[in-house]
Design a protein around this motif. Structure first.
Motif, PDB file in Angstrom:
ATOM      1  N   VAL A 193       2.771  -0.939   7.863  1.00 10.41           N
ATOM      2  CA  VAL A 193       1.996  -2.016   8.209  1.00 10.41           C
ATOM      3  C   VAL A 193       1.123  -2.253   6.833  1.00 10.41           C
ATOM      4  O   VAL A 193       1.146  -3.419   6.498  1.00 10.41           O
ATOM      5  CB  VAL A 193       1.199  -1.721   9.362  1.00 10.41           C
ATOM      6  N   HIS A 194       0.578  -1.373   6.535  1.00 10.75           N
ATOM      7  CA  HIS A 194      -0.283  -1.578   5.203  1.00 10.75           C
ATOM      8  C   HIS A 194       0.432  -2.234   4.124  1.00 10.75           C
ATOM      9  O   HIS A 194      -0.126  -2.898   3.232  1.00 10.75           O
ATOM     10  CB  HIS A 194      -0.927  -0.252   4.900  1.00 10.75           C
ATOM     11  N   HIS A 195       1.612  -1.619   3.698  1.00 11.66           N
ATOM     12  CA  HIS A 195       2.299  -2.366   2.632  1.00 11.66           C
ATOM     13  C   HIS A 195       3.030  -3.741   3.082  1.00 11.66           C
ATOM     14  O   HIS A 195       3.880  -4.184   2.291  1.00 11.66           O
ATOM     15  CB  HIS A 195       3.431  -1.180   2.430  1.00 11.66           C
ATOM     16  N   GLY A 196       2.935  -4.191   4.183  1.00 13.30           N
ATOM     17  CA  GLY A 196       3.437  -5.403   4.620  1.00 13.30           C
ATOM     18  C   GLY A 196       2.678  -6.717   3.923  1.00 13.30           C
ATOM     19  O   GLY A 196       1.678  -6.682   3.916  1.00 13.30           O
ATOM     20  N   LEU A 202      -1.556  -8.047   6.743  1.00 14.06           N
ATOM     21  CA  LEU A 202      -2.407  -8.144   5.443  1.00 14.06           C
ATOM     22  C   LEU A 202      -3.692  -7.371   5.671  1.00 14.06           C
ATOM     23  O   LEU A 202      -4.286  -7.597   6.415  1.00 14.06           O
ATOM     24  CB  LEU A 202      -2.613  -9.596   4.890  1.00 14.06           C
ATOM     25  N   ASP A 203      -4.009  -6.535   4.691  1.00 17.36           N
ATOM     26  CA  ASP A 203      -5.535  -6.037   4.687  1.00 17.36           C
ATOM     27  C   ASP A 203      -5.557  -5.126   5.906  1.00 17.36           C
ATOM     28  O   ASP A 203      -6.815  -5.009   6.346  1.00 17.36           O
ATOM     29  CB  ASP A 203      -6.618  -6.779   4.227  1.00 17.36           C
ATOM     30  N   ARG A 204      -4.480  -4.353   6.321  1.00 16.78           N
ATOM     31  CA  ARG A 204      -4.752  -3.477   7.657  1.00 16.78           C
ATOM     32  C   ARG A 204      -4.355  -2.297   7.233  1.00 16.78           C
ATOM     33  O   ARG A 204      -3.802  -1.796   6.373  1.00 16.78           O
ATOM     34  CB  ARG A 204      -3.879  -4.131   8.821  1.00 16.78           C
ATOM     35  N   ASN A 205      -5.082  -1.187   7.989  1.00 16.99           N
ATOM     36  CA  ASN A 205      -4.561   0.447   7.953  1.00 16.99           C
ATOM     37  C   ASN A 205      -4.806   0.694   6.767  1.00 16.99           C
ATOM     38  O   ASN A 205      -3.861   1.409   5.965  1.00 16.99           O
ATOM     39  CB  ASN A 205      -3.091   0.450   8.501  1.00 16.99           C
ATOM     40  N   HIS A 206      -6.175   0.888   6.032  1.00 16.45           N
ATOM     41  CA  HIS A 206      -6.502   1.446   4.876  1.00 16.45           C
ATOM     42  C   HIS A 206      -6.670   2.947   5.001  1.00 16.45           C
ATOM     43  O   HIS A 206      -7.235   3.606   3.893  1.00 16.45           O
ATOM     44  CB  HIS A 206      -7.936   0.722   4.443  1.00 16.45           C
ATOM     45  N   ALA A 207      -6.114   3.744   6.145  1.00 13.92           N
ATOM     46  CA  ALA A 207      -6.391   5.040   6.191  1.00 13.92           C
ATOM     47  C   ALA A 207      -6.120   5.804   5.134  1.00 13.92           C
ATOM     48  O   ALA A 207      -5.088   5.422   4.495  1.00 13.92           O
ATOM     49  CB  ALA A 207      -6.008   5.456   7.367  1.00 13.92           C
ATOM     50  N   GLY A 208      -6.562   7.084   4.677  1.00 14.18           N
ATOM     51  CA  GLY A 208      -6.038   7.920   3.722  1.00 14.18           C
ATOM     52  C   GLY A 208      -5.275   8.973   4.811  1.00 14.18           C
ATOM     53  O   GLY A 208      -3.962   9.028   4.923  1.00 14.18           O
TER      54      GLY A 208
END
Length: 302
Positions: A193-196, A202-208
């Motif tokens: 999702v984050h790379h979509g 867009l700009d979602r799932n910024h987790a490490g």
């Protein structure tokens, strides 16, 4: 207190990276998953090698900065113990979330982070597509850790552990992990999702490592079965040249800052506003694109 010393686990992990990519390549070919493209993968590997080489210089700057804060301004002295590693696990992951989120919401940081999103493919080699410039300034998001009293060696070790964890989630060969794991940890599904480049992603799932931060701060988006992830950027750079991949957004940003007739204040805003923002209001940021997409979906469902 004697300064702790820890090995550079990223260097030790390189053989594992290579083996994992070969296994993934075999699996994707066998299952007919078109996730690898030769020139793209070679570009990603080149970006990774450049990042490792420049890391010898950027890590020296980071270590000196952490040591300066730790030795002169620390509020406490946190010992190297099992419980302090638990604390720094959460503290580092929290710092990573905000570094990652701001890297999508502020163009100065996006200029270096965009590198990681520039591939239109998603596989383990994409994980190696790392910045050549970010290491020299993004460490500011971690300066509060030596200020609290965590030893710089502990911080660097945990940062490496986080980076190592995030390698395996760059794959399409794993659909979903168990529900309990998906609820707490960052997974291939969450990171796809984050790379979509789809507006909803867009700009979602910024987790490490932990996805809980996205759920807590309102940036979580599950992968949708009826919305296949389209990898890459809203406007792809369409090049396999590592030099261009590393610096093209820096060039574009400075062009926007210094070109045309506009006030100094508006020029400076190009550094701090999100990607897509323009001083004349003609640009669209991710929130605008997401709203347009949502309005379109609602209109179709009426």
């Amino acid at each position: 207190m004697q300064s702790p010393e820890f090995p550079d686990i990223i260097l030790f992990a390189i053989p594992f990276f290579i083996l994992a990519m070969l296994i993934e390549l075999y699996v994707t070919v066998k299952e007919g998953i078109n996730s690898y493209e030769k020139k793209d993968a070679l570009s990603s590997i080149a970006m990774g090698l450049g990042n490792v080489f420049l890391g010898y210089f950027s890590k020296a700057l980071v270590l000196l900065s952490f040591l300066f804060v730790y030795e002169n301004f620390r509020l406490f002295t946190i010992p190297v113990a099992w419980w302090s590693f638990v604390l720094i696990f959460f503290a580092d992951d929290f710092a990573y979330y905000w570094f990652h989120r701001i890297s999508h919401e502020c163009r100065l940081f996006w200029a270096s982070h965009v590198v990681h999103h520039s591939s239109k493919h998603y596989n383990l080699s994409t994980a190696l597509r790392q910045t050549w410039s970010g290491g020299f300034y993004t460490f500011i998001f971690w300066l509060w850790l030596p200020l609290l009293g965590f030893h710089p060696a502990m911080i660097l070790l945990q940062m490496s552990i986080s980076l190592l964890y995030q390698f395996w989630i760059h794959t399409e060969t794993i659909d979903k992990m168990p529900k309990w794991f998906e609820a707490v940890f960052n997974t291939p599904s969450h990171h796809r999702v984050h790379h979509g480049s789809n507006p909803i992603y867009l700009d979602r799932n910024h987790a490490g490592i932990l996805i809980i931060w996205d759920k807590l701060f309102g940036t979580f988006q599950p992968e949708l079965k009826d919305e296949k992830v389209i990898y890459g950027l809203v406007k792809n750079i369409d090049t396999f040249n590592p030099i261009k991949i590393a610096f093209i957004e820096w060039v574009n940003m400075f062009k926007d800052v210094f070109s045309g007739r506009k006030s100094i204040a508006k020029r400076l805003l190009y550094f701090v506003k999100p990607p897509g923002w323009t001083h004349d209001g003609t640009g669209k940021i991710s929130d605008d694109l997401r709203k347009e997409w949502m309005d379109s979906v609602e209109s179709k469902n009426k």
